[in-house]
Motif scaffolding. Structure first.
Motif, mmCIF file in Angstrom:
data_model
loop_
_atom_site.group_PDB
_atom_site.id
_atom_site.type_symbol
_atom_site.label_atom_id
_atom_site.label_comp_id
_atom_site.label_asym_id
_atom_site.label_seq_id
_atom_site.Cartn_x
_atom_site.Cartn_y
_atom_site.Cartn_z
ATOM 1 N N GLN A 58 1.177 -1.360 -0.285
ATOM 2 C CA GLN A 58 -0.260 -0.062 0.357
ATOM 3 C C GLN A 58 0.835 1.298 0.155
ATOM 4 O O GLN A 58 0.504 2.196 -0.929
ATOM 5 N N ARG A 59 2.240 1.472 1.234
ATOM 6 C CA ARG A 59 3.045 2.645 0.900
ATOM 7 C C ARG A 59 3.458 2.641 -0.679
ATOM 8 O O ARG A 59 3.841 3.972 -0.976
ATOM 9 N N ARG A 60 4.133 1.968 -1.796
ATOM 10 C CA ARG A 60 4.538 1.661 -2.141
ATOM 11 C C ARG A 60 3.494 2.277 -3.683
ATOM 12 O O ARG A 60 4.483 2.597 -4.396
ATOM 13 N N PHE A 61 2.373 1.104 -3.387
ATOM 14 C CA PHE A 61 1.593 1.926 -4.771
ATOM 15 C C PHE A 61 1.305 3.805 -4.499
ATOM 16 O O PHE A 61 1.188 4.295 -5.707
ATOM 17 N N PHE A 62 0.663 3.690 -3.132
ATOM 18 C CA PHE A 62 0.248 5.353 -3.147
ATOM 19 C C PHE A 62 1.261 6.471 -3.226
ATOM 20 O O PHE A 62 0.849 7.319 -3.546
ATOM 21 N N ALA A 63 2.890 5.932 -3.564
ATOM 22 C CA ALA A 63 3.497 6.459 -2.886
ATOM 23 C C ALA A 63 4.104 7.001 -5.202
ATOM 24 O O ALA A 63 4.123 8.044 -5.515
ATOM 25 N N GLN A 64 3.408 6.547 -5.915
ATOM 26 C CA GLN A 64 4.118 6.612 -6.790
ATOM 27 C C GLN A 64 2.141 6.585 -7.629
ATOM 28 O O GLN A 64 2.076 7.096 -9.072
ATOM 29 N N LEU A 73 -4.021 9.427 -12.935
ATOM 30 C CA LEU A 73 -4.120 8.483 -12.183
ATOM 31 C C LEU A 73 -4.431 7.443 -12.912
ATOM 32 O O LEU A 73 -3.719 6.387 -12.602
ATOM 33 N N PHE A 74 -5.163 7.566 -13.869
ATOM 34 C CA PHE A 74 -4.788 6.201 -14.736
ATOM 35 C C PHE A 74 -3.722 5.637 -14.979
ATOM 36 O O PHE A 74 -3.247 4.304 -15.712
ATOM 37 N N ALA A 75 -2.848 7.014 -15.511
ATOM 38 C CA ALA A 75 -1.322 6.425 -16.346
ATOM 39 C C ALA A 75 -0.394 5.982 -15.395
ATOM 40 O O ALA A 75 0.014 4.950 -15.695
ATOM 41 N N SER A 76 -0.829 6.571 -13.812
ATOM 42 C CA SER A 76 0.120 5.310 -12.897
ATOM 43 C C SER A 76 -0.085 3.474 -12.867
ATOM 44 O O SER A 76 0.508 3.143 -12.106
ATOM 45 N N LEU A 77 -1.697 3.950 -12.912
ATOM 46 C CA LEU A 77 -2.068 2.254 -12.434
ATOM 47 C C LEU A 77 -1.187 2.186 -13.368
ATOM 48 O O LEU A 77 -1.321 0.700 -13.199
ATOM 49 N N ARG A 78 -1.693 2.102 -14.847
ATOM 50 C CA ARG A 78 -0.917 1.195 -15.845
ATOM 51 C C ARG A 78 0.745 1.020 -15.214
ATOM 52 O O ARG A 78 1.305 -0.316 -15.941
ATOM 53 N N ARG A 79 1.536 1.951 -15.446
ATOM 54 C CA ARG A 79 2.546 2.212 -14.984
ATOM 55 C C ARG A 79 2.906 0.836 -13.993
ATOM 56 O O ARG A 79 3.882 0.146 -13.674
ATOM 57 N N TRP A 80 2.266 0.967 -12.490
ATOM 58 C CA TRP A 80 2.708 -0.042 -11.721
ATOM 59 C C TRP A 80 1.689 -1.178 -12.736
ATOM 60 O O TRP A 80 3.193 -1.897 -12.435
ATOM 61 N N THR A 81 1.051 -1.841 -12.588
ATOM 62 C CA THR A 81 0.644 -2.499 -13.907
ATOM 63 C C THR A 81 1.674 -3.378 -14.505
ATOM 64 O O THR A 81 1.973 -4.648 -14.822
ATOM 65 N N GLU A 82 1.850 -3.321 -15.378
ATOM 66 C CA GLU A 82 3.291 -2.904 -16.134
ATOM 67 C C GLU A 82 4.249 -3.453 -15.170
ATOM 68 O O GLU A 82 4.976 -3.919 -15.800
ATOM 69 N N ARG A 83 5.359 -2.736 -14.117
ATOM 70 C CA ARG A 83 6.519 -2.967 -13.300
ATOM 71 C C ARG A 83 5.848 -4.470 -12.475
ATOM 72 O O ARG A 83 7.137 -4.950 -12.542
ATOM 73 N N GLY A 85 2.812 -6.521 -12.679
ATOM 74 C CA GLY A 85 2.688 -7.478 -12.780
ATOM 75 C C GLY A 85 0.930 -7.517 -13.245
ATOM 76 O O GLY A 85 1.028 -6.573 -12.286
ATOM 77 N N ALA A 86 0.231 -8.173 -14.143
ATOM 78 C CA ALA A 86 -0.822 -7.448 -14.561
ATOM 79 C C ALA A 86 -1.204 -9.272 -13.469
ATOM 80 O O ALA A 86 -1.993 -10.043 -14.014
ATOM 81 N N ARG A 87 -1.692 -9.047 -12.417
ATOM 82 C CA ARG A 87 -2.352 -10.216 -11.574
ATOM 83 C C ARG A 87 -3.622 -9.776 -10.778
ATOM 84 O O ARG A 87 -4.230 -10.306 -10.070
ATOM 85 N N GLY A 88 -4.159 -8.422 -11.288
ATOM 86 C CA GLY A 88 -5.892 -7.761 -11.060
ATOM 87 C C GLY A 88 -4.891 -7.964 -9.493
ATOM 88 O O GLY A 88 -3.378 -7.512 -8.474
ATOM 89 N N ALA A 149 -9.442 -6.339 -15.554
ATOM 90 C CA ALA A 149 -8.933 -6.508 -17.147
ATOM 91 C C ALA A 149 -7.903 -6.979 -17.591
ATOM 92 O O ALA A 149 -7.599 -6.950 -18.940
ATOM 93 N N ALA A 150 -7.042 -6.028 -17.150
ATOM 94 C CA ALA A 150 -5.294 -6.213 -17.950
ATOM 95 C C ALA A 150 -4.938 -7.704 -17.634
ATOM 96 O O ALA A 150 -3.822 -8.059 -17.833
ATOM 97 N N THR A 151 -5.333 -8.435 -16.549
ATOM 98 C CA THR A 151 -5.168 -10.132 -16.672
ATOM 99 C C THR A 151 -5.215 -10.739 -17.531
ATOM 100 O O THR A 151 -4.516 -11.605 -17.595
ATOM 101 N N TYR A 152 -6.351 -10.352 -18.552
ATOM 102 C CA TYR A 152 -6.275 -10.759 -19.550
ATOM 103 C C TYR A 152 -6.506 -9.974 -20.660
ATOM 104 O O TYR A 152 -6.439 -10.504 -22.164
ATOM 105 N N ARG A 153 -6.431 -8.814 -20.596
ATOM 106 C CA ARG A 153 -6.934 -7.934 -21.718
ATOM 107 C C ARG A 153 -4.956 -7.016 -21.743
ATOM 108 O O ARG A 153 -5.108 -6.529 -23.022
ATOM 109 N N GLY A 154 -4.469 -6.947 -21.173
ATOM 110 C CA GLY A 154 -2.844 -6.510 -20.807
ATOM 111 C C GLY A 154 -3.316 -4.949 -20.333
ATOM 112 O O GLY A 154 -4.807 -4.521 -20.422
ATOM 113 N N THR A 155 -2.226 -4.279 -20.689
ATOM 114 C CA THR A 155 -1.953 -2.859 -19.644
ATOM 115 C C THR A 155 -2.795 -2.238 -21.255
ATOM 116 O O THR A 155 -3.368 -0.794 -20.124
ATOM 117 N N THR A 156 -3.476 -2.115 -21.700
ATOM 118 C CA THR A 156 -3.692 -1.294 -22.914
ATOM 119 C C THR A 156 -5.141 -1.150 -22.679
ATOM 120 O O THR A 156 -5.978 0.383 -22.680
#
Length: 174
Positions: A58-64, A73-83, A85-88, A149-156
């Motif tokens: 949680q600390r790491r997520f909210f820091a970024q 907001l959504f761009a930072s979610l995408r960066r987090w998920t790419e870094r 992993g997209a596992r939900g 959805a990124a778990t099966y559709r990818g981060t796009t």
């Protein structure tokens, strides 16, 4: 690397990739390279360790997480998920595994969700000029849905959710 960091990184990797219930303390001890005595000196058990893992995540997520506007907001979610992993969402997955019945874990999961919702409520108020719980719930659903959805559709798919959120906010701001 200090003992706490090694233990938390090992536990997060195993819990995130294999699940909370499927990961036993014996495996955590082996993969961390620490003795069981050392592990139990730092945590009282698996529930306490999961709570510590979630607190650090949680600390790491909210820091970024960027909340100056919807796009950020959504761009930072995408960066987090790419870094990461997209596992939900690990917070959702742990709540599902424990049924919300483990107080020390549930406290951290609840705090995460409350903070995320508060940030989105604030973003909605800034972008539309008024507090709107329904709109905040819609943005939250898009954010959490994109995470899943990124778990099966990818981060796009996060980009599609961002575009939808921007449309909702623009309509509300009129």
């Amino acid at each position: 690397m200090d003992i706490d960091t090694r233990l938390l990184e090992t536990a997060e990797r195993l819990f995130d990739h294999e699940g909370f219930n499927a990961t036993g303390m014996g495996r955590l001890v082996r993969e961390s390279g620490l003795s069981s005595r050392t592990v139990y000196k730092h945590v009282t058990g698996k529930n306490a360790l999961m709570a510590k893992v979630l607190t650090e995540r949680q600390r790491r997520f909210f820091a970024q997480l960027e909340t100056q506007n919807t796009r950020a907001l959504f761009a930072s979610l995408r960066r987090w998920t790419e870094r990461e992993g997209a596992r939900g969402c690990l917070f959702f997955r742990v709540r599902a595994e424990t049924g919300g019945q483990t107080p020390e874990i549930e406290a951290v999961v609840g705090a995460y969700h409350e903070r995320l919702y508060a940030l989105i409520m604030d973003l909605v108020a800034r972008e539309t000029g008024a507090a709107d719980e329904v709109l905040a719930d819609q943005i939250l659903a898009l954010f959490e849905g994109a995470t899943a959805a990124a778990t099966y559709r990818g981060t796009t798919v996060i980009e599609a959710a961002a575009a939808c959120a921007e449309q909702l906010l623009a309509r509300a701001a009129r």
